[in-house]
Design a protein around this motif. Sequence first.
Motif, PDB file in Angstrom:
ATOM      1  N   ALA A   1     -12.669  -1.865 -10.576  1.00 51.52           N
ATOM      2  CA  ALA A   1     -12.000  -1.614  -9.292  1.00 51.52           C
ATOM      3  C   ALA A   1     -10.532  -2.006  -9.372  1.00 51.52           C
ATOM      4  N   MET A   2      -9.731  -1.459  -8.470  1.00 54.14           N
ATOM      5  CA  MET A   2      -8.287  -1.673  -8.482  1.00 54.14           C
ATOM      6  C   MET A   2      -7.867  -2.609  -7.357  1.00 54.14           C
ATOM      7  N   PRO A   3      -7.278  -3.763  -7.693  1.00 56.24           N
ATOM      8  CA  PRO A   3      -6.727  -4.652  -6.663  1.00 56.24           C
ATOM      9  C   PRO A   3      -5.303  -4.232  -6.307  1.00 56.24           C
ATOM     10  N   MET A   4      -4.732  -4.895  -5.304  1.00 51.15           N
ATOM     11  CA  MET A   4      -3.376  -4.534  -4.870  1.00 51.15           C
ATOM     12  C   MET A   4      -2.745  -5.734  -4.172  1.00 51.15           C
ATOM     13  N   LYS A   5      -2.452  -6.783  -4.936  1.00 54.30           N
ATOM     14  CA  LYS A   5      -1.880  -7.997  -4.342  1.00 54.30           C
ATOM     15  C   LYS A   5      -0.440  -8.257  -4.765  1.00 54.30           C
ATOM     16  N   ASN A   6       0.090  -7.453  -5.681  1.00 55.16           N
ATOM     17  CA  ASN A   6       1.464  -7.652  -6.113  1.00 55.16           C
ATOM     18  C   ASN A   6       2.053  -6.319  -6.556  1.00 55.16           C
ATOM     19  N   ILE A   7       3.332  -6.305  -6.887  1.00 54.47           N
ATOM     20  CA  ILE A   7       4.009  -5.052  -7.225  1.00 54.47           C
ATOM     21  C   ILE A   7       3.429  -4.406  -8.484  1.00 54.47           C
ATOM     22  N   PRO A   8       3.204  -5.153  -9.585  1.00 57.65           N
ATOM     23  CA  PRO A   8       2.591  -4.506 -10.753  1.00 57.65           C
ATOM     24  C   PRO A   8       1.241  -3.857 -10.442  1.00 57.65           C
ATOM     25  N   GLU A   9       0.418  -4.518  -9.626  1.00 56.03           N
ATOM     26  CA  GLU A   9      -0.878  -3.929  -9.281  1.00 56.03           C
ATOM     27  C   GLU A   9      -0.711  -2.685  -8.419  1.00 56.03           C
ATOM     28  N   ALA A  10       0.261  -2.695  -7.503  1.00 54.95           N
ATOM     29  CA  ALA A  10       0.517  -1.508  -6.689  1.00 54.95           C
ATOM     30  C   ALA A  10       0.995  -0.344  -7.557  1.00 54.95           C
ATOM     31  N   LEU A  11       1.818  -0.633  -8.563  1.00 54.20           N
ATOM     32  CA  LEU A  11       2.271   0.409  -9.488  1.00 54.20           C
ATOM     33  C   LEU A  11       1.128   0.915 -10.352  1.00 54.20           C
ATOM     34  N   ASN A  12       0.228   0.016 -10.757  1.00 53.82           N
ATOM     35  CA  ASN A  12      -0.969   0.444 -11.481  1.00 53.82           C
ATOM     36  C   ASN A  12      -1.784   1.416 -10.646  1.00 53.82           C
ATOM     37  N   LEU A  13      -1.952   1.077  -9.386  1.00 54.64           N
ATOM     38  CA  LEU A  13      -2.742   1.916  -8.496  1.00 54.64           C
ATOM     39  C   LEU A  13      -2.068   3.269  -8.292  1.00 54.64           C
ATOM     40  N   ARG A  14      -0.743   3.258  -8.127  1.00 51.50           N
ATOM     41  CA  ARG A  14      -0.016   4.524  -7.980  1.00 51.50           C
ATOM     42  C   ARG A  14      -0.225   5.404  -9.211  1.00 51.50           C
TER      43      ARG A  14
ATOM     44  N   TYR B   1       0.826  -1.206   0.000  1.00 50.96           N
ATOM     45  CA  TYR B   1       0.000   0.000   0.000  1.00 50.96           C
ATOM     46  C   TYR B   1       0.863   1.260   0.000  1.00 50.96           C
ATOM     47  N   GLN B   2       2.072   1.182   0.586  1.00 56.74           N
ATOM     48  CA  GLN B   2       2.959   2.351   0.574  1.00 56.74           C
ATOM     49  C   GLN B   2       3.563   2.575  -0.809  1.00 56.74           C
ATOM     50  N   VAL B   3       3.746   1.500  -1.566  1.00 56.94           N
ATOM     51  CA  VAL B   3       4.133   1.646  -2.971  1.00 56.94           C
ATOM     52  C   VAL B   3       2.991   2.313  -3.740  1.00 56.94           C
TER      53      VAL B   3
ATOM     54  N   HIS C   1       9.420 -33.155 -12.553  1.00 56.40           N
ATOM     55  CA  HIS C   1       9.111 -34.275 -11.668  1.00 56.40           C
ATOM     56  C   HIS C   1       9.369 -33.900 -10.214  1.00 56.40           C
ATOM     57  N   TYR C   2       8.609 -34.513  -9.334  1.00 58.92           N
ATOM     58  CA  TYR C   2       8.802 -34.283  -7.897  1.00 58.92           C
ATOM     59  C   TYR C   2       8.646 -35.588  -7.141  1.00 58.92           C
ATOM     60  N   ASP C   3       9.286 -35.638  -5.971  1.00 61.10           N
ATOM     61  CA  ASP C   3       8.997 -36.697  -5.007  1.00 61.10           C
ATOM     62  C   ASP C   3       8.009 -36.182  -3.964  1.00 61.10           C
ATOM     63  N   TYR C   4       8.225 -34.931  -3.548  1.00 57.08           N
ATOM     64  CA  TYR C   4       7.301 -34.244  -2.639  1.00 57.08           C
ATOM     65  C   TYR C   4       6.974 -32.889  -3.268  1.00 57.08           C
ATOM     66  N   LEU C   5       5.693 -32.568  -3.293  1.00 59.18           N
ATOM     67  CA  LEU C   5       5.249 -31.306  -3.880  1.00 59.18           C
ATOM     68  C   LEU C   5       4.596 -30.456  -2.800  1.00 59.18           C
ATOM     69  N   VAL C   6       4.969 -29.193  -2.742  1.00 58.52           N
ATOM     70  CA  VAL C   6       4.386 -28.260  -1.776  1.00 58.52           C
ATOM     71  C   VAL C   6       3.791 -27.077  -2.535  1.00 58.52           C
ATOM     72  N   ILE C   7       2.494 -26.878  -2.353  1.00 58.13           N
ATOM     73  CA  ILE C   7       1.794 -25.764  -2.998  1.00 58.13           C
ATOM     74  C   ILE C   7       1.777 -24.590  -2.021  1.00 58.13           C
ATOM     75  N   ALA C   8       2.480 -23.528  -2.387  1.00 55.76           N
ATOM     76  CA  ALA C   8       2.558 -22.335  -1.538  1.00 55.76           C
ATOM     77  C   ALA C   8       2.262 -21.108  -2.398  1.00 55.76           C
ATOM     78  N   THR C   9       1.178 -21.200  -3.163  1.00 56.61           N
ATOM     79  CA  THR C   9       0.859 -20.207  -4.183  1.00 56.61           C
ATOM     80  C   THR C   9       0.178 -18.959  -3.645  1.00 56.61           C
ATOM     81  N   GLY C  10      -0.172 -18.941  -2.365  1.00 59.14           N
ATOM     82  CA  GLY C  10      -0.748 -17.740  -1.774  1.00 59.14           C
ATOM     83  C   GLY C  10      -2.172 -17.484  -2.216  1.00 59.14           C
ATOM     84  N   SER C  11      -2.526 -16.214  -2.240  1.00 57.56           N
ATOM     85  CA  SER C  11      -3.908 -15.835  -2.550  1.00 57.56           C
ATOM     86  C   SER C  11      -3.927 -14.688  -3.540  1.00 57.56           C
ATOM     87  N   ASN C  12      -5.115 -14.442  -4.067  1.00 61.25           N
ATOM     88  CA  ASN C  12      -5.325 -13.337  -4.985  1.00 61.25           C
ATOM     89  C   ASN C  12      -6.606 -12.611  -4.587  1.00 61.25           C
TER      90      ASN C  12
END
Length: 438
Positions: free
Chosen positions: A131-144, A56-58, A107-118
């Motif tokens: 409306a304007m979202p703000m979940k990543n740097i490009p979106e924060a720059l769009n909002l700025r 949000y500060q960006v 290929h994996y032996d163990y898979l970990v999903i850490a994809t976060g949220s949107n």
Amino acid sequence: MFTVTSEDKNGGSRPRVVIIGGGFGGLALAQKLKKAQVDILLLDKHNYHTFQPLLYQVAIGSIAADSVGFPIRRIFTKQENFSFNMAEVQKINPESNTISTDIGTIHYDYLVIATGSNTNFFGNQQIEHFAMPMKNIPEALNLRSLILQNLETALVTTDMREKFALMTFVVVGGGPTGVELSGALAEMRHLILGKDYHGLSKYDMRVYLVEGKDRLLAGMTEPASAAAKKFLTDGDVIIYNSAHVQSYDGFYLTIDNGKTIKTRNVLWAAGVKGEVPDGIPADVVVRGSRIQTDEINRVKGYQNIFAIGDVAAIITDATPNGHPGVAPAAIQQGQWLGKNLMHLIKGEPTEPFIYKDKGTLATIGRNKAVADLGKLHFQGLFAWLLWGGVHLMSLAGFSNKGIIFISWVINYFNKNSDNRLVVRSFNTETRLANQSSK
């Protein structure tokens, strides 16, 4: 094509742990496995980690965008069992222990999903369009860019209705992000607008905060909620509680409390949903698009697929809705899963995840914040200093810590910022085209 295992220095084979996502949880897991006899491959569509609490500060131009991002490879320079690839995951194939990506099959032996949220627009396509979202740097720059472009247009337009809409800002969502963004806009209104934009004054600008619950910061104590509301109203933020946005066509915002607001600036912080990769069955995806797991973060129905952080939901009697989607929970789950993966590889018993809530903080602008830390509760200047210290210490990279600290000090004494640059022009159609191409 990547191989399932790789040779260690003694000629043996080691299991491959593939982590999808370079957020807080994914990084914590990879770091926890530093000394484990495994090969770690981390995948992310960006080559950097984003410190989302300061986006949000960006967006309002207080700090530079680069200071909240840090190269993933730099974090793991000295970790020999770690590798990284920038890749877009297209589908998980559990039957073959592979992932389909834009750089090939992994290929994996163990898979970990850490994809976060949107951002969650709750199925309202009209609101998603305007409306304007703000979940990543490009979106924060769009909002700025949107905010600054609208201020520039307000300076020169002769259409008073349009000027009113350009100078009206509506933040939807009264959680920490919405409260912090509203406070930052109120601060801009009082300290910066008349100083930098000659011809505009604070009386031209309006800031609204719309929250569906009956109080702000519903996850914090009632005194913290009340203090946050007072701080915002003292800054002339107009707050609507128990109110929900019905529609927004790019000019008129309609709320179910009977209000209609003319605005060109709707900033959406009203909800999130998990980023679930294709290949995960719908019957294990629960409320909020989160993947249901057992108490060691293992995805329901699988033995070697795990999920952590915002995309995961450990459903128990004690946590019927899963754990909160905050950075501390993701970090703790990543660290705990690292320990359990080592147990699984060695054939040892695992330990159920236990979340330790270390508290919640939210800032509402200059010298104003609230903090709930167990039985300790703070408001005002001390909470604000505590908030700043915690966020500085949590940033990745010494350089980022230094850059943001210096920026904060300069901004504090100047009551201004040098980061309000329109580096690239913004329009809604460009944003949507970029989204559809991902």
